[in-house]
Write a protein that holds these residues in place. Structure first.
Motif, PDB file in Angstrom:
ATOM      1  N   VAL A  15       0.750  -1.205  -0.234  1.00  0.00           N
ATOM      2  CA  VAL A  15       0.006  -0.052  -0.009  1.00  0.00           C
ATOM      3  C   VAL A  15       0.853   1.475  -0.028  1.00  0.00           C
ATOM      4  CG1 VAL A  15      -1.760   1.177   1.081  1.00  0.00           C
ATOM      5  CG2 VAL A  15      -1.750  -1.094   1.147  1.00  0.00           C
ATOM      6  N   GLY A  16       1.843   1.245   0.855  1.00  0.00           N
ATOM      7  CA  GLY A  16       2.887   2.387   0.986  1.00  0.00           C
ATOM      8  C   GLY A  16       3.470   2.623  -0.407  1.00  0.00           C
ATOM      9  N   VAL A  17       3.998   1.682  -1.047  1.00  0.00           N
ATOM     10  CA  VAL A  17       4.739   1.608  -2.509  1.00  0.00           C
ATOM     11  C   VAL A  17       3.770   2.156  -3.440  1.00  0.00           C
ATOM     12  CG1 VAL A  17       5.832   0.371  -4.381  1.00  0.00           C
ATOM     13  CG2 VAL A  17       6.430  -0.016  -1.894  1.00  0.00           C
ATOM     14  N   THR A  18       2.585   1.690  -3.365  1.00  0.00           N
ATOM     15  CA  THR A  18       1.593   2.189  -4.311  1.00  0.00           C
ATOM     16  C   THR A  18       1.329   3.719  -4.222  1.00  0.00           C
ATOM     17  OG1 THR A  18       0.492  -0.057  -4.341  1.00  0.00           O
ATOM     18  CG2 THR A  18      -0.699   1.861  -5.163  1.00  0.00           C
ATOM     19  N   SER A  19       1.146   4.011  -2.923  1.00  0.00           N
ATOM     20  CA  SER A  19       0.865   5.514  -2.848  1.00  0.00           C
ATOM     21  C   SER A  19       2.056   6.388  -3.367  1.00  0.00           C
ATOM     22  CB  SER A  19       0.701   5.728  -1.211  1.00  0.00           C
ATOM     23  OG  SER A  19       2.056   5.762  -0.349  1.00  0.00           O
ATOM     24  N   VAL A  20       3.338   5.878  -3.120  1.00  0.00           N
ATOM     25  CA  VAL A  20       4.530   6.532  -3.887  1.00  0.00           C
ATOM     26  C   VAL A  20       4.453   6.633  -5.109  1.00  0.00           C
ATOM     27  CG1 VAL A  20       6.989   6.614  -3.904  1.00  0.00           C
ATOM     28  CG2 VAL A  20       6.031   6.048  -1.658  1.00  0.00           C
ATOM     29  N   PHE A  21       4.107   5.516  -5.901  1.00  0.00           N
ATOM     30  CA  PHE A  21       4.011   5.682  -7.241  1.00  0.00           C
ATOM     31  C   PHE A  21       2.897   6.664  -7.803  1.00  0.00           C
ATOM     32  CE2 PHE A  21       5.765   1.264  -7.842  1.00  0.00           C
ATOM     33  CZ  PHE A  21       6.708   1.635  -8.826  1.00  0.00           C
ATOM     34  N   LEU A  22       1.751   6.668  -7.055  1.00  0.00           N
ATOM     35  CA  LEU A  22       0.647   7.341  -7.567  1.00  0.00           C
ATOM     36  C   LEU A  22       0.333   8.668  -6.922  1.00  0.00           C
ATOM     37  CD1 LEU A  22      -2.019   4.310  -7.624  1.00  0.00           C
ATOM     38  CD2 LEU A  22      -0.452   5.278  -9.507  1.00  0.00           C
ATOM     39  N   ALA A  55       2.167  10.894  -0.314  1.00  0.00           N
ATOM     40  CA  ALA A  55       2.745   9.786  -0.158  1.00  0.00           C
ATOM     41  C   ALA A  55       3.620   9.687   1.014  1.00  0.00           C
ATOM     42  CB  ALA A  55       3.910   9.533  -1.307  1.00  0.00           C
ATOM     43  N   LEU A  56       4.109  10.817   1.515  1.00  0.00           N
ATOM     44  CA  LEU A  56       4.842  10.805   2.779  1.00  0.00           C
ATOM     45  C   LEU A  56       3.867  10.525   3.907  1.00  0.00           C
ATOM     46  CD1 LEU A  56       7.492  11.072   4.277  1.00  0.00           C
ATOM     47  CD2 LEU A  56       7.114  13.590   4.254  1.00  0.00           C
ATOM     48  N   ILE A  57       2.867  11.207   3.947  1.00  0.00           N
ATOM     49  CA  ILE A  57       1.887  10.926   4.897  1.00  0.00           C
ATOM     50  C   ILE A  57       1.322   9.733   5.024  1.00  0.00           C
ATOM     51  CG2 ILE A  57      -0.352  11.534   5.743  1.00  0.00           C
ATOM     52  CD1 ILE A  57       0.024  14.413   4.769  1.00  0.00           C
ATOM     53  N   VAL A  58       1.037   8.832   3.871  1.00  0.00           N
ATOM     54  CA  VAL A  58       0.176   7.585   3.736  1.00  0.00           C
ATOM     55  C   VAL A  58       1.396   6.752   4.416  1.00  0.00           C
ATOM     56  CG1 VAL A  58      -0.316   5.869   2.225  1.00  0.00           C
ATOM     57  CG2 VAL A  58      -1.094   8.033   2.034  1.00  0.00           C
ATOM     58  N   VAL A  59       2.666   6.665   4.104  1.00  0.00           N
ATOM     59  CA  VAL A  59       4.221   5.962   4.258  1.00  0.00           C
ATOM     60  C   VAL A  59       4.109   5.977   5.979  1.00  0.00           C
ATOM     61  CG1 VAL A  59       6.339   5.502   4.166  1.00  0.00           C
ATOM     62  CG2 VAL A  59       4.999   5.903   2.106  1.00  0.00           C
ATOM     63  N   GLY A  60       4.119   7.431   5.981  1.00  0.00           N
ATOM     64  CA  GLY A  60       4.037   7.379   7.724  1.00  0.00           C
ATOM     65  C   GLY A  60       2.937   6.780   8.650  1.00  0.00           C
ATOM     66  N   ALA A  61       1.947   6.957   8.110  1.00  0.00           N
ATOM     67  CA  ALA A  61       0.606   6.529   8.731  1.00  0.00           C
ATOM     68  C   ALA A  61       1.068   4.762   8.663  1.00  0.00           C
ATOM     69  CB  ALA A  61      -0.659   6.628   8.163  1.00  0.00           C
ATOM     70  N   ILE A  62       1.279   4.157   7.795  1.00  0.00           N
ATOM     71  CA  ILE A  62       1.569   2.699   7.505  1.00  0.00           C
ATOM     72  C   ILE A  62       2.667   2.334   8.475  1.00  0.00           C
ATOM     73  CG2 ILE A  62       2.560   1.161   5.922  1.00  0.00           C
ATOM     74  CD1 ILE A  62       0.923   2.423   3.554  1.00  0.00           C
ATOM     75  N   VAL A  63       3.814   3.229   8.636  1.00  0.00           N
ATOM     76  CA  VAL A  63       4.742   2.551   9.625  1.00  0.00           C
ATOM     77  C   VAL A  63       4.264   2.675  10.882  1.00  0.00           C
ATOM     78  CG1 VAL A  63       6.936   3.355  10.573  1.00  0.00           C
ATOM     79  CG2 VAL A  63       6.754   3.597   8.252  1.00  0.00           C
ATOM     80  N   VAL A  64       3.477   3.635  11.282  1.00  0.00           N
ATOM     81  CA  VAL A  64       3.108   3.879  12.541  1.00  0.00           C
ATOM     82  C   VAL A  64       1.914   2.477  12.928  1.00  0.00           C
ATOM     83  CG1 VAL A  64       1.533   5.038  13.998  1.00  0.00           C
ATOM     84  CG2 VAL A  64       3.116   6.062  12.939  1.00  0.00           C
ATOM     85  N   ALA A  65       1.337   2.018  11.927  1.00  0.00           N
ATOM     86  CA  ALA A  65       0.267   1.074  12.078  1.00  0.00           C
ATOM     87  C   ALA A  65       1.299  -0.246  12.229  1.00  0.00           C
ATOM     88  CB  ALA A  65      -0.683   1.120  10.695  1.00  0.00           C
ATOM     89  N   GLY A  69       9.524   2.328   0.305  1.00  0.00           N
ATOM     90  CA  GLY A  69       9.031   3.797   0.007  1.00  0.00           C
ATOM     91  C   GLY A  69      10.271   4.461  -0.631  1.00  0.00           C
ATOM     92  N   LEU A  70      11.386   4.464  -0.252  1.00  0.00           N
ATOM     93  CA  LEU A  70      12.508   5.197  -0.606  1.00  0.00           C
ATOM     94  C   LEU A  70      12.969   4.778  -1.755  1.00  0.00           C
ATOM     95  CD1 LEU A  70      14.704   5.417   2.649  1.00  0.00           C
ATOM     96  CD2 LEU A  70      13.358   7.360   1.509  1.00  0.00           C
ATOM     97  N   ALA A  71      13.170   3.429  -2.022  1.00  0.00           N
ATOM     98  CA  ALA A  71      13.524   3.097  -3.415  1.00  0.00           C
ATOM     99  C   ALA A  71      12.527   3.170  -4.637  1.00  0.00           C
ATOM    100  CB  ALA A  71      13.775   1.363  -3.313  1.00  0.00           C
ATOM    101  N   VAL A  72      11.154   2.981  -4.227  1.00  0.00           N
ATOM    102  CA  VAL A  72      10.417   3.486  -5.308  1.00  0.00           C
ATOM    103  C   VAL A  72      10.368   5.040  -5.522  1.00  0.00           C
ATOM    104  CG1 VAL A  72       7.893   3.493  -5.840  1.00  0.00           C
ATOM    105  CG2 VAL A  72       8.837   1.479  -4.903  1.00  0.00           C
ATOM    106  N   PHE A  73      10.584   5.951  -4.681  1.00  0.00           N
ATOM    107  CA  PHE A  73      10.405   7.230  -4.870  1.00  0.00           C
ATOM    108  C   PHE A  73      11.602   7.668  -5.543  1.00  0.00           C
ATOM    109  CE2 PHE A  73      12.439  11.301  -3.513  1.00  0.00           C
ATOM    110  CZ  PHE A  73      11.382  12.141  -3.676  1.00  0.00           C
ATOM    111  N   GLY A  74      12.890   6.907  -5.358  1.00  0.00           N
ATOM    112  CA  GLY A  74      13.969   7.323  -6.201  1.00  0.00           C
ATOM    113  C   GLY A  74      13.741   6.702  -7.639  1.00  0.00           C
ATOM    114  N   PHE A  75      12.858   5.621  -7.816  1.00  0.00           N
ATOM    115  CA  PHE A  75      12.708   5.309  -9.207  1.00  0.00           C
ATOM    116  C   PHE A  75      11.913   6.109  -9.953  1.00  0.00           C
ATOM    117  CE2 PHE A  75       9.729   2.945 -11.898  1.00  0.00           C
ATOM    118  CZ  PHE A  75      10.384   2.562 -13.039  1.00  0.00           C
ATOM    119  N   THR A  76      10.791   6.673  -9.285  1.00  0.00           N
ATOM    120  CA  THR A  76       9.905   7.513  -9.965  1.00  0.00           C
ATOM    121  C   THR A  76      10.477   8.955 -10.100  1.00  0.00           C
ATOM    122  OG1 THR A  76       8.800   8.375  -7.684  1.00  0.00           O
ATOM    123  CG2 THR A  76       7.730   6.363  -8.631  1.00  0.00           C
TER     124      THR A  76
END
Length: 375
Positions: free
Chosen positions: A105-112, A118-128, A153-160
């Motif tokens: 879900v986090g990787v998808t958010s970084v893509f889209l 995306a940072l907010i979504v990934v942060g919420a996922i890490v907390v969860a 998330g960092l890897a996909v962000f770099g790719f995008t």
């Protein structure tokens, strides 16, 4: 650079095949898939496997079909919501192992999504991932899953970002090529006017002179006809050189050509006898200025006298003809002056035109300075 321009950029290898690298992350679904298959009841196994497969399918769709932030917001929100629901469904069979789906879900958010969202979504996922296993009785905390979410998330962000930069580079290259093509067309049009226009004007003057001399002085008429042949061959060579980018315009050559043209037209001309006072880097510009001025005098001025003043700081051509109103011929011939103005600006000089002290037209191309030759 507009989003529309980026969207229209030709897809490169990264754009077409780069998303295949994202499928490497699918191997991490093996953990929740195995845990789902080990569920005690058949119903739980079916639900868990369906959840894992659904997360993987939506992840693949987000990479290949939605094309990195090109999808509408409502579609992106829908994809992330369905993915999250499928992760919850997977945990019914796989327990805490099903939370691995949140990494996708986090990787998808970084893509889209945009960077901040995306940072907010990934942060919420890490907390969860850190909190939920500690809150649900019987579950065991696995902080490595939270770390995986951050790293993925960092890897996909770099790719995008790499894909976006490549797309911008493609658009920039296309814009540069378009500008270069436009500038080359303008150069060819300007040079055709300057080269061919001047040559045809001199040919026309000499043809009129030869026609008058046919009955009075056949030897001189033959000489003028020979000059016409030479000029036409020279003009043809100039055109070939212009297209090849290899033509040379020299100040001594233009002075000699102007003297011959003015003599043929019966115009009294006072021209400098040498060009030593002019710095070499300025002579080409002054040669073009003299060519344009001579063309205007022969074509439009109906002048009887021309005076050319040549210094290191500039060249000035004065005539006693019809004046500024006739300098462009009332039509498209003003293109020659516009082309000369562009050449002057490119060289750091200034083109000025107006009424001549002789009563006709003045054309001057000047540099700021004291007239000394630049070293």
């Amino acid at each position: 650079m507009t989003n529309q321009a980026l969207a229209s950029a030709r897809p490169g290898p990264w754009r077409r095949f780069g998303p295949l690298l994202g499928l490497v992350w699918v191997v991490f679904l093996a953990e929740p898939l195995t845990a789902s298959l080990d569920a005690p009841s058949p119903g739980a196994r079916v639900v868990g496997v369906a959840g894992v497969l659904g997360v993987g399918v939506l992840y693949g769709v987000s990479i290949f079909a939605l094309r990195f932030r090109d999808a509408p917001t409502r579609v992106v929100v829908g994809v992330l919501a369905v993915q999250t629901a499928l992760v919850a469904l997977t945990t019914l069979a796989a327990q805490q192992h099903g939370l691995v789906g949140l990494v996708f879900v986090g990787v998808t958010s970084v893509f889209l999504l945009r960077r901040q969202a995306a940072l907010i979504v990934v942060g919420a996922i890490v907390v969860a991932l850190l909190a939920v296993p500690r809150l649900v009785p019987g579950w065991q905390a696995e902080d490595s899953t939270a770390l995986s979410a951050v790293l993925a998330g960092l890897a996909v962000f770099g790719f995008t970002q790499l894909v976006a930069r490549n797309r911008q580079l493609v658009v920039a290259q296309e814009e540069v090529a378009t500008l270069a093509a436009g500038q080359e067309r303008e150069r060819l049009a300007r040079d055709v006017h300057d080269v061919v226009g001047h040559s045809l004007t001199v040919v026309s003057v000499k043809a009129e002179l030869a026609a008058r001399l046919l009955r009075e002085d056949t030897d001189r008429a033959a000489h003028e006809l020979a000059d016409i042949q030479r000029l036409t061959r020279s003009a043809l060579a100039d055109v070939r050189g212009m297209v090849a980018g290899a033509r040379a315009v020299t100040l001594p050559g233009e002075l000699a050509a102007a003297r011959a043209a003015f003599d043929a037209a019966g115009i009294e001309a006072r021209l400098p006898g040498a060009v030593d006072a002019v710095a070499p880097e300025r002579q080409t510009l002054f040669a073009w200025a003299l060519r344009e001025a001579a063309t205007n005098v022969l074509r439009h001025a109906a002048a009887r006298q021309v005076v050319v003043t040549l210094e290191n700081t500039g060249v000035t051509v004065d005539d006693d003809g019809r004046g500024p109103d006739a300098a462009t011929g009332g039509g498209d011939d003003g293109n020659g002056l516009r082309g000369l103005a562009e050449r002057a600006r490119a060289a750091g000089a200034t083109l000025t035109t107006g009424r001549s002290p002789l009563g006709g037209f003045r054309l001057a191309v000047t540099f700021a300075g004291d007239g000394r030759i630049a070293s």
